[in-house]
Enzyme design. Structure first.
Site, short mmCIF file in Angstrom:
data_model
loop_
_atom_site.label_atom_id
_atom_site.label_comp_id
_atom_site.label_asym_id
_atom_site.label_seq_id
_atom_site.Cartn_x
_atom_site.Cartn_y
_atom_site.Cartn_z
N ARG A 236 0.62 -1.31 0.09
CA ARG A 236 0.40 0.26 0.37
C ARG A 236 1.15 1.14 0.12
O ARG A 236 1.55 1.79 1.24
CB ARG A 236 -1.01 0.04 1.31
CG ARG A 236 -2.60 1.05 1.18
CD ARG A 236 -2.58 0.82 2.22
NE ARG A 236 -1.74 1.60 3.65
CZ ARG A 236 -1.15 1.44 4.62
NH1 ARG A 236 -2.35 1.04 4.93
NH2 ARG A 236 -0.83 2.39 5.33
N HIS B 292 -3.34 4.52 4.65
CA HIS B 292 -4.47 3.60 4.76
C HIS B 292 -5.82 4.55 3.85
O HIS B 292 -6.66 4.22 3.12
CB HIS B 292 -4.88 3.37 5.97
CG HIS B 292 -6.37 3.05 6.43
ND1 HIS B 292 -6.70 1.92 5.95
CD2 HIS B 292 -7.39 3.30 6.80
CE1 HIS B 292 -8.27 1.84 5.96
NE2 HIS B 292 -8.17 3.10 7.49
N TYR C 268 4.74 4.96 11.35
CA TYR C 268 4.66 3.75 11.69
C TYR C 268 5.56 2.25 10.20
O TYR C 268 5.44 1.58 10.27
CB TYR C 268 3.10 3.25 12.23
CG TYR C 268 2.12 2.94 10.66
CD1 TYR C 268 2.24 2.45 9.47
CD2 TYR C 268 1.66 4.10 10.44
CE1 TYR C 268 1.23 2.49 8.40
CE2 TYR C 268 -0.06 4.24 9.22
CZ TYR C 268 0.31 3.97 8.23
OH TYR C 268 -0.40 4.28 8.07
#
Lengths: 407, 355
Positions: free
Chosen positions: A271, A275, A284
């Protein structure tokens, strides 16, 4: 003679209900993700398919960029980007026959668009004008599913029903790496294997469930290995290699079609974006990691293959880009129009037959809207009356009231 | 669905249990409509742990009455997919508390799929849930879970209290294009009544309450397993000089406000009786609606007799939890019988009185 008088015999036979195990070896995924592009095997691939995949990848990337931009402009409430995952979604769409069904999650709008659905209708959920904007029966695409993995048992049930009716229909269900931790993933795969349902489960392992990396999600050797426990084959594929994903999915679909039962496919991808637009991925993961995946870009991989085989030149690249731009421009123009909202629809289709209580509530809302409209109209007339009268103190108040009423 | 005769000849009527009537309803529905499919745990070879699906797999084959893996979310989720493809699934949840794993499928998909898709994907699914206590079941076998379902828009919640209703309402549930949570009071499974399986009597459809026993003193509003309790209480109340009316809701959603309201306006007093815990239970909703629409007709506050607000007790203690005749009569006794202002106002015209 007692049991003790027959030394050894007691332990020789297996438990009465035991049956020989199925050999798990044929179900096991390969040690490494299956690749096609850049390998010798790619020479056997249909040039028309490769070209089609390339065009769809380019369109898909542009679609992702446009949807992200529309979100920044406030035209979409939220957009979970599939940038970097175009190969898996495009291949999933192209591998199906018209009669087959696709079961997407909220990150799989591109798969629906690549299947030929109207992007504006597909984006209804994320724009927020209605939950599902297209007709699932007409398009054979189930509504975009938000609660993770809950669409998988639907795919199983639908393919089961189709088979009961004697229809040659395969269901392809999309899920992410995070979704494989859900109970519905387990139940759907178990049902599918026990009933030998013509369904294919495609896990897009994009590395993260929002912020949680795969290592915190699963201790399985790979997500594809989970298939073995259900008694179905697991296949591991490079999710950025559109030709490889297409090939693996096509084998799985054909297997399902001829009564061979379900397959679990894990497409290893990434990805590239956060998100959603509301997420901050720098909290992160490192930029180095993202850059490594950008270097393994699905469009670049396909372009290199096509160029090396003389199937693509600069003009072809420009042509594909122009096609993608056309999609984006159309989407942009239509999404910049305010959608027509019908508050009455809130009550329509809650039940086949409206209950007395809902009829009352619908009437109440209609009255509120009528009052709002009347107040709006009155304020507008008031504003028009005072227009140009610089000294009327009521003007400001009236105009302000009108603005308040129209918002 | 064929239109059954209103009343079968006496000769054709014989004692039947609610379980038999439910079984017959599924059998008739499956025979009449090839899209009706039964699925659940142990529903095939065994005929269900309560034998409600007995013989269906044998008669219609295992494709029509299917033993599933033991996974309630999977069962209901598969039913959603089947409904998407035009089938009419009838799902059996083995026990009230065993239905909870399917809750997400029910709330997030079954209840809202029609709405989500502007009517393109209706969900003609019947979810049969044996519910309630009084059968000596150990933990997780006696819950009254109807309040959870009532709180979810898009579902119908139906519960029969008689043999005839069991048949008629289940046929209506299966024929409905909306999802129906069909709550079967398992303590009434083996209760018998004269009934004719070959020409079952016609009953009002889903969403209609019935007055089970007429009376003019007060209204007992109830459903499912508490209906026989209220009928017994009404009989016992005659000794006290009270003529209690018993309204069987039959359907919690849609809620038949008109039948309830017209009864309470006549009697001026109301008690709601159910096994489900009182706090946040169905009785609160009924009481609120009665208060809103009958305020000027009420002689006393609307009372509730419900299960205690406790996790369902172990079988040796359940009799203390279940609302029984005595508790209903105690509530009736507290209905301010000294008050007669609406009756007094009657002479001068009561409509909207009490100012």
């Amino acid at each position: 003679m007692t049991v003790l008088e027959q030394p050894g015999a007691y332990h020789l036979s297996p438990p009465p209900g035991w049956r020989p195990q199925l050999d798990p070896a044929p179900l096991l995924p390969d040690a490494e993700p299956h690749r096609m592009l850049g390998t010798d095997a790619a020479a056997g691939l249909d040039p028309a398919l490769l070209t089609r995949l390339y065009r769809e990848l380019v369109r898909g990337r542009r679609y992702n960029e446009q949807a992200t931009a529309l979100t920044k402009q406030g035209r979409l409430a939220v957009y979970p980007s599939s940038t970097g995952q175009e190969a898996a979604q495009v291949a999933a769409a192209l591998v199906l026959e018209e009669r087959d069904w696709l079961f997407p999650s909220y990150r799989d709008t591109l798969a629906a668009v690549a299947r030929g659905l109207d992007p504006v209708e597909v984006l209804s959920l994320l724009r927020g004008d209605w939950h599902s904007g297209y007709d699932p029966r007409a398009t054979r695409v189930a509504p975009l599913c938000t609660p993770l993995a809950t669409q998988l048992p639907h795919a199983v049930g639908l393919a089961h029903a189709a088979r009961l009716k004697g229809d040659d229909v395969v269901a392809l269900a999309l899920v992410g790496d995070g979704g494989t931790s859900e109970g519905d993933f387990h139940e759907a795969l178990n049902f599918a294997a026990v009933w030998r349902i013509p369904v294919v489960f495609l896990v897009q392992n994009n590395g993260f469930a929002i912020s949680v990396p795969l290592a915190k999600q699963s201790a399985a050797p790979s997500l594809a290995h989970k298939a073995v426990g259900y008694g179905m084959p697991g296949r591991l594929v490079d999710g950025n290699d559109a030709a490889a994903v297409h090939q693996v999915l096509q084998e799985a679909v054909r297997r399902a079609r001829r009564g061979g039962g379900p397959t679990l496919v894990e497409a290893v991808t990434y990805r590239v974006e956060a998100h959603t637009n509301a997420d901050d991925a720098t909290r992160y993961r490192t930029d180095d990691e993202v850059q490594a995946w950008r270097a393994h870009d699905p469009i670049a991989l396909m372009e290199r293959e096509l160029r090396s085989r003389g199937l693509l030149d600069d003009a072809g690249v420009r042509e594909a880009a122009a096609g993608a731009e056309e999609l984006a421009a159309g989407l942009r123009a239509r999404m910049n129009q305010d959608p027509e909202l019908r508050p009455d629809d809130l009550f329509a289709q809650v039940y086949a037959e409206e209950t007395v209580q809902l009829a009352e509530q619908r009437t109440r809302l209609a009255e509120e809207l009528a009052e709002e409209l009347a107040a709006d109209e009155a304020a507008r007339q008031d504003g028009a009356q005072h227009d140009g009268d610089q000294h009327d103190g009521a003007r400001t108040e009236g105009a302000h009231g009108a603005e308040g009423a129209t918002r | 669905m064929s239109a059954p005769a209103t009343r079968a000849p006496a000769a054709a009527r014989k004692p039947a249990t609610m379980a038999q009537a439910l079984n017959r309803a599924m059998r008739d529905a499956m025979a009449a409509d090839p899209t009706v499919h039964v699925l659940g745990e142990d529903v095939g070879t065994l005929g269900g742990v309560f034998r409600v699906t007995d013989g269906l797999a044998k008669e219609f084959g295992e494709d029509r009455c299917t033993d599933t893996p033991l996974a309630e979310a999977g069962i209901l989720g598969a039913a959603v997919g089947m409904a998407m493809y035009g089938l009419r699934p009838v799902v059996e949840m083995q026990f009230d508390a065993f239905a909870y794993p399917s809750f997400e499928q029910l709330v997030s998909h079954v209840s809202r799929m029609r709405n989500r898709t502007h009517g393109a994907l209706p969900m003609p699914i019947t979810v049969r849930v044996p519910y309630g206590g009084g059968i000596g079941g150990v933990e997780h076998h006696s819950d009254s879970s109807e309040a959870y379902y009532m709180a979810t828009p898009g579902l119908h919640v139906v519960t029969p209290a008689t043999v005839a209703d069991a048949y008629g309402l289940l046929r209506a549930a299966i024929a409905s294009d909306d999802p129906v949570v069909f709550m079967e009071p398992k303590r009434l499974y083996w209760g018998k009544a004269d009934w004719s399986p070959d020409s079952p009597e016609q009953v009002p459809g889903i969403g209609r309450a019935v007055v089970r026993r007429p009376g003019r003193s007060a209204t007992l509003i109830t459903y499912g397993p508490s209906v026989p309790v209220c009928l017994a209480a009404a009989e016992a109340a005659r000794e006290e000089g009270w003529e209690l009316e018993v309204v069987d809701l039959r359907s919690l959603v849609p809620f038949d406000e008109e039948t309830v309201v017209s009864s309470v306006r006549r009697t001026g007093r109301a008690v709601i009786v159910h096994e489900s815990p009182g706090f946040g239970g169905p009785g609160g909703e009924v009481a609120a609606r009665v208060s809103e629409r009958c305020f000027h007709y009420l002689e006393a506050p609307v009372l509730r007799v419900a299960g205690f607000d406790i996790p369902y007790p172990p079988p040796m203690l359940e009799r203390h939890h279940l609302p029984g005749v005595e508790r209903v009569l105690d509530a009736v006794a507290r209905l301010q019988w000294e008050s007669d202002w609406t009756a007094a106002a009657d002479g001068g015209g009561t409509e909207g009185g009490g100012n």
